[in-house]
Motif scaffolding. Sequence first.
Motif, PDB file in Angstrom:
ATOM      1  N   ASN A  55       0.826  -1.207   0.000  1.00 28.37           N
ATOM      2  CA  ASN A  55       0.000   0.000   0.000  1.00 28.37           C
ATOM      3  C   ASN A  55       0.861   1.259   0.000  1.00 28.37           C
ATOM      4  N   LEU A  56       1.978   1.230   0.744  1.00 29.42           N
ATOM      5  CA  LEU A  56       2.841   2.403   0.804  1.00 29.42           C
ATOM      6  C   LEU A  56       3.638   2.552  -0.487  1.00 29.42           C
ATOM      7  N   VAL A  57       4.085   1.444  -1.051  1.00 29.39           N
ATOM      8  CA  VAL A  57       4.787   1.493  -2.338  1.00 29.39           C
ATOM      9  C   VAL A  57       3.875   2.114  -3.395  1.00 29.39           C
ATOM     10  N   ARG A  58       2.642   1.635  -3.449  1.00 28.53           N
ATOM     11  CA  ARG A  58       1.693   2.146  -4.450  1.00 28.53           C
ATOM     12  C   ARG A  58       1.285   3.577  -4.153  1.00 28.53           C
ATOM     13  N   ALA A  59       1.209   3.931  -2.878  1.00 29.63           N
ATOM     14  CA  ALA A  59       0.893   5.311  -2.520  1.00 29.63           C
ATOM     15  C   ALA A  59       2.004   6.248  -2.982  1.00 29.63           C
ATOM     16  N   ALA A  60       3.247   5.821  -2.824  1.00 29.53           N
ATOM     17  CA  ALA A  60       4.379   6.639  -3.259  1.00 29.53           C
ATOM     18  C   ALA A  60       4.367   6.825  -4.769  1.00 29.53           C
ATOM     19  N   ILE A  61       4.113   5.740  -5.494  1.00 34.10           N
ATOM     20  CA  ILE A  61       4.054   5.837  -6.948  1.00 34.10           C
ATOM     21  C   ILE A  61       2.899   6.731  -7.375  1.00 34.10           C
ATOM     22  N   GLY A  62       1.730   6.521  -6.760  1.00 33.82           N
ATOM     23  CA  GLY A  62       0.555   7.301  -7.114  1.00 33.82           C
ATOM     24  C   GLY A  62       0.702   8.780  -6.803  1.00 33.82           C
ATOM     25  N   ALA A  63       1.400   9.093  -5.722  1.00 38.33           N
ATOM     26  CA  ALA A  63       1.536  10.483  -5.296  1.00 38.33           C
ATOM     27  C   ALA A  63       2.721  11.185  -5.936  1.00 38.33           C
ATOM     28  N   GLU A  64       3.819  10.464  -6.083  1.00 37.27           N
ATOM     29  CA  GLU A  64       5.067  11.112  -6.467  1.00 37.27           C
ATOM     30  C   GLU A  64       5.508  10.866  -7.907  1.00 37.27           C
ATOM     31  N   ASP A  65       5.191   9.673  -8.452  1.00 36.63           N
ATOM     32  CA  ASP A  65       5.858   9.312  -9.706  1.00 36.63           C
ATOM     33  C   ASP A  65       5.127   8.162 -10.399  1.00 36.63           C
ATOM     34  N   GLY A  66       4.056   8.503 -11.123  1.00 41.06           N
ATOM     35  CA  GLY A  66       3.258   7.464 -11.769  1.00 41.06           C
ATOM     36  C   GLY A  66       3.997   6.706 -12.858  1.00 41.06           C
ATOM     37  N   LYS A  67       5.083   7.286 -13.370  1.00 43.20           N
ATOM     38  CA  LYS A  67       5.862   6.623 -14.427  1.00 43.20           C
ATOM     39  C   LYS A  67       7.118   5.942 -13.881  1.00 43.20           C
ATOM     40  N   PHE A  68       7.149   5.746 -12.577  1.00 47.22           N
ATOM     41  CA  PHE A  68       8.351   5.206 -11.938  1.00 47.22           C
ATOM     42  C   PHE A  68       8.880   3.956 -12.625  1.00 47.22           C
ATOM     43  N   CYS A  69       8.012   3.053 -12.976  1.00 45.82           N
ATOM     44  CA  CYS A  69       8.454   1.772 -13.543  1.00 45.82           C
ATOM     45  C   CYS A  69       8.839   1.849 -15.021  1.00 45.82           C
ATOM     46  N   THR A  70       8.557   2.955 -15.669  1.00 50.72           N
ATOM     47  CA  THR A  70       8.800   3.021 -17.110  1.00 50.72           C
ATOM     48  C   THR A  70       9.854   4.052 -17.521  1.00 50.72           C
ATOM     49  N   HIS A  71      10.153   5.029 -16.659  1.00 51.25           N
ATOM     50  CA  HIS A  71      11.153   6.015 -17.068  1.00 51.25           C
ATOM     51  C   HIS A  71      12.554   5.545 -16.693  1.00 51.25           C
ATOM     52  N   ASN A  72      13.541   6.267 -17.190  1.00 50.22           N
ATOM     53  CA  ASN A  72      14.945   5.914 -16.944  1.00 50.22           C
ATOM     54  C   ASN A  72      15.547   6.714 -15.789  1.00 50.22           C
ATOM     55  N   GLY A  73      14.678   7.227 -14.945  1.00 51.88           N
ATOM     56  CA  GLY A  73      15.130   8.045 -13.823  1.00 51.88           C
ATOM     57  C   GLY A  73      14.688   9.476 -13.943  1.00 51.88           C
ATOM     58  N   PHE A  74      14.314   9.887 -15.161  1.00 51.00           N
ATOM     59  CA  PHE A  74      13.913  11.267 -15.412  1.00 51.00           C
ATOM     60  C   PHE A  74      12.602  11.276 -16.187  1.00 51.00           C
ATOM     61  N   ASP A  75      11.653  12.049 -15.700  1.00 49.42           N
ATOM     62  CA  ASP A  75      10.372  12.210 -16.378  1.00 49.42           C
ATOM     63  C   ASP A  75      10.422  13.548 -17.113  1.00 49.42           C
TER      64      ASP A  75
END
Length: 232
Positions: A67-87
Amino acid sequence: MSDRHQETCSIARLFTWLFKLVIAFIALSVLWVLLYAVVPPPFTITMAMDEHSITKDWEPLSNISPNLVRAAIGAEDGKFCTHNGFDTEAIEKAMRRNAQGGRIRGGSTISQQTAKNAFLWQGGGYFRKGLEAWFTFLIENIWGKHRIMEVYLNLAETGIGTYGAEAGAQRYFNKSAADLTPTEAARIAAALPLPKRRSVVNPTGFVRRYGNSIAKRIGVVKRDGLDGCIYT
């Protein structure tokens, strides 16, 4: 020896010294990142500069609620799993907003925030941002997404003198980070940008609304596989 020849030799020595300095920095930074790939960062510059007593408790990502992992992605960085470190899209939007004046907004990804938290200091400046970009590149290519998220959730400031998911969960909810509910995880995520000012336990106004919004995004992150680099 002519003055011109002496000047040429001095410039050559300067460039040689600068070259050696750059090589040494690259080598040391790579070794530092390699070390933190397997060893939990024991301390950070942010912690060292904190005027309060420090509470932290490292936990592997397997002991932190999804839940916290998904909350972080949802709040901070929805493209976390697909970008190369930079959005790049988020950076461009932030630049356009900042050009209009008002409160300065960033476009940092979780990877960039992790690089800053683990190796650098808080605050802006082009020099620090340049170092942040370099360390972001390194952790993306040496650590991978799983380790980046693990370090991020263990080093993020979750309250006054409180660092990491476990310390935050214990402080606010008297439970392990492994047992955080979607609502609890969302409230911690909502406070992350300004942990010293935003209330986690009894949020009101914007923080409460923002937390409720993040709680809804947790399900979206799971449904759309935005956490696929963490949970496969």
